[in-house]
Design an enzyme around this catalytic site. Sequence first.
Site, PDB file in Angstrom:
ATOM      1  N   LYS A 311       0.837  -1.192   0.000  1.00 18.68           N
ATOM      2  CA  LYS A 311       0.000   0.000   0.000  1.00 18.68           C
ATOM      3  C   LYS A 311       0.875   1.245   0.000  1.00 18.68           C
ATOM      4  CE  LYS A 311      -4.262  -1.614   2.177  1.00 18.68           C
ATOM      5  NZ  LYS A 311      -5.188  -1.444   3.313  1.00 18.68           N
ATOM      6  N   GLU A 396     -19.039  -9.028   9.257  1.00 18.18           N
ATOM      7  CA  GLU A 396     -20.108  -8.389  10.024  1.00 18.18           C
ATOM      8  C   GLU A 396     -21.056  -9.401  10.654  1.00 18.18           C
ATOM      9  OE1 GLU A 396     -18.593  -5.555   6.912  1.00 18.18           O
ATOM     10  OE2 GLU A 396     -19.343  -7.628   6.880  1.00 18.18           O
ATOM     11  N   ARG A 424     -25.270  -6.059   6.515  1.00 17.79           N
ATOM     12  CA  ARG A 424     -24.711  -7.361   6.188  1.00 17.79           C
ATOM     13  C   ARG A 424     -24.850  -8.352   7.341  1.00 17.79           C
ATOM     14  NH1 ARG A 424     -19.134  -6.746   2.995  1.00 17.79           N
ATOM     15  NH2 ARG A 424     -20.154  -8.187   1.588  1.00 17.79           N
TER      16      ARG A 424
END
Length: 647
Positions: A311, A396, A424
Site C-alpha cells: 500500500k 459483520e 450485512r
Amino acid sequence: MATMTGQPGDLSGASPGAPRGEGVAGARGYNPLMYELLKTIEDPAALRRLERRQLGQLADELRAYVLDSVSKTGGHLSSNLGTVELTIALHYVFNTPEDRIVWDVGHQTYPHKILTGRRERMATLRQLDGLSGFPRRDESPYDTFGTAHSSTSISAALGMAAAARLKGEARHAIAVIGDGAMSAGMAFEAMNNAGAMDTDLLVVLNDNEMSISQPVGALTNYLARLLSGRMYDTAKRASEHILKRLPIAWELARRAEEHVKGMVTPSTLFEEFGFNYIGPIDGHDLDALLPTLDNIRKLKGPQFLHVITRKGQGYKLAEDDPILYHGPGKFNPAEGIKKAAGAKPTYSQIFGDWLCETAAIDPRMVAVTPAMREGSGMVRYSELFPQRYFDVGIAEQHAVTFAAGMACEGVKPVVAIYSTFLQRGYDQLIHDVAIQNLPVVFALDRGGVVGGDGATHNGVFDYAFLRCIPNMTVMAPADENECRKMLSTGLALDGPSAVRYPRGSGPGAALEPIGATVPVGRGEIRRSGKGGVAILAFGTLLAAALQAAEVLDATVANMRFVKPLDLDLLKRLAEEHELLVTLEEHVLMGGAGSAVCEALAEAGIERRVLLLGLPDRFIDHGDPGRLLASLGLDAAGIEKSIRAARA
C-alpha cells in the site's frame, strides 16, 4: 518531494517520461507533467499496442497521475498506489472489456479508471455529478460489476463465468480481491462453489500484508511462472489420469506435490477448495506479473494467483503510514497530510473517547469491530484496553453473533459498525440478538448521507430496518453530548439498542460527565412557537429545523428516540398544532416519519403530517451539505417545503 502542479487530465506540453523505476511524481526529479505514454492511452486496446519495454515507464506515469489526482480531490490513495502494475498487467494480458475483471471493494480502481477512458474526468472524482470512487456499471463498460462493500468479487466473477459457459462464449472472468476481504465468509462460500463447478475463473489475491511479504523474490517468481505454465499443467493432468488408477502411487504423488509447494507457498487451503494455486509473486514486478498472467490465461479450471503488493507504493509518506493515507482529503503531496489546528472532534472521536472513559469505570464493557478500528475512532481504546478489544476482520455477520455470545455470559459488548455495514449482519441481528433480547449496543457510525463514498455507503436505511425488530431501542442523537448520553443509556439497558450518528463533526456541544443518560422514550421541546407548525426532528437535522423555525415561528421537538416514540409528546404536539412536520436524514419509506404516522393512526388522531426526508432513490456521491440542500433538507429547504404545504 517536489510540489505537484497542473490539473489531472491536463497532458498538454508533455515531454519524454522517466525511465522505469524513477518513482512517483517529483521523486528523484520525475516531473508529474511528463505523461508521454499515459496521454496516448484512451482505452486498454491502446495499452495493448505498447511494447513490453514501455510498460515500466507507463507505471511511473500512472502512479504519478494517481497521486496528483487524489491530492486535488481527496479519495483513496494508499490502495490505488499499490495496484498500478497489477492493473496494467491485467489489461495488457486480458482482452478487456470482453474479458471481465471484477474489483473487490473497488477502492483500488483509480488506475483502472484512468486506463479505461476516464483520465480527464479524474478531477471530478467523488464530487457531485463526477466520477464515482468505486466501479459502477453505468459509468463504463470496463466496470463489469458495481462494488464498494468487500468480499463480493469472487461470487460475481463466478456468476459471469457460469453465464459465459451457458451462452457458449469464450471469455475470462477475473476477481481481484484483497487479503482483508478474504477474511469474510462470502469469499470462502464463493471459492467453495467455484471449486465444485470447475469453471474457468481466476482469483487474484492482492496481498499487501507486510508480514507475509518475505517469500517474494526470484525463487518464488520462478516457481510461479513454472506452476502456471502449460507444460506443468499438462504433465500434472496426464500424471493424475495415470496415477489415479494406482491408488497408493496417486496418494504418494499428491502428498509429495503438496509438500513441495507447501514449503514455499501457502497453497494448501486454496488447493483444497479446488483451485490451482500460483504464487506468491511480486505485484510490482511486471517481469513476474506479465508472463504469469499470460500462462494462466491459457489454463482451464479455477486458478488462484497470489500477488504481494505494498500500500502506498512509490510515495514514501503513504508507504510509511498507509492508514493515514487510505482516504485523505485534499493535500499537498510535497508536505503530506496536515491536521487542521483547532478542528472539532468528529462523532467517531466522540465515540472513541466515550469507549475509553466508560471502560475505565466498567470492567464488563468490551468493544467489537469488523475491521474498522481507525474509521470508528477506536485506536486509543485498542491501545489502552487490548484485552477488551476485538477486531474480528471483515465479517459483520460473525461480529454480531460473537457479541451475542459474549452478552450471554454477562459481558457488555458494544459493536462499532457503520450503518451501511450492519445491513450485512441483519439476520444475526434479528435471530441471535433481538429474539434472545440480549444487551448488545450497536454504535452506528456514518448514519445519513456520507459524501464522497456515495450510495453504497450512505447509512439511510437503519431506522426502517431496526425499528421493525421487536426488543430494539433506536436512538437518534442531535449532537455530541446526546450521542455520549445515549451510548451510556444503551449500555444500561437489558436488551439490544442502537445509537445512530453521522460522519464528520457536530455543532460542538458541551459534554456532560461520563455515565449521564437520557430517559428512554422521551423527547424534548427545543423551541415553542405560535405559528401552528411543529417540527419533529430526529437526529442531527435538529439544527436546520431550529433555523427554519425561527423564520416560521414553529415549535421544534428533539424526538431523540425513533423507537420507542415519545407518544405523550406526540399527542400533545398534535393537539396544539395544525401541521406536524417530521424531519430525518433517512429514507421516508419506513423511517421515523412513518413511525409517527403509524402512532397517530393507532391513537385515532387525525392531523396533517408533512414528511421530510430522503426520496425513494439512491443518493449519489458529493459534498454532504450540497446534497442535503439539493434534497430540501437544509434550513431554506425545510422552510420552503413547510410554506408550500400550508399554501
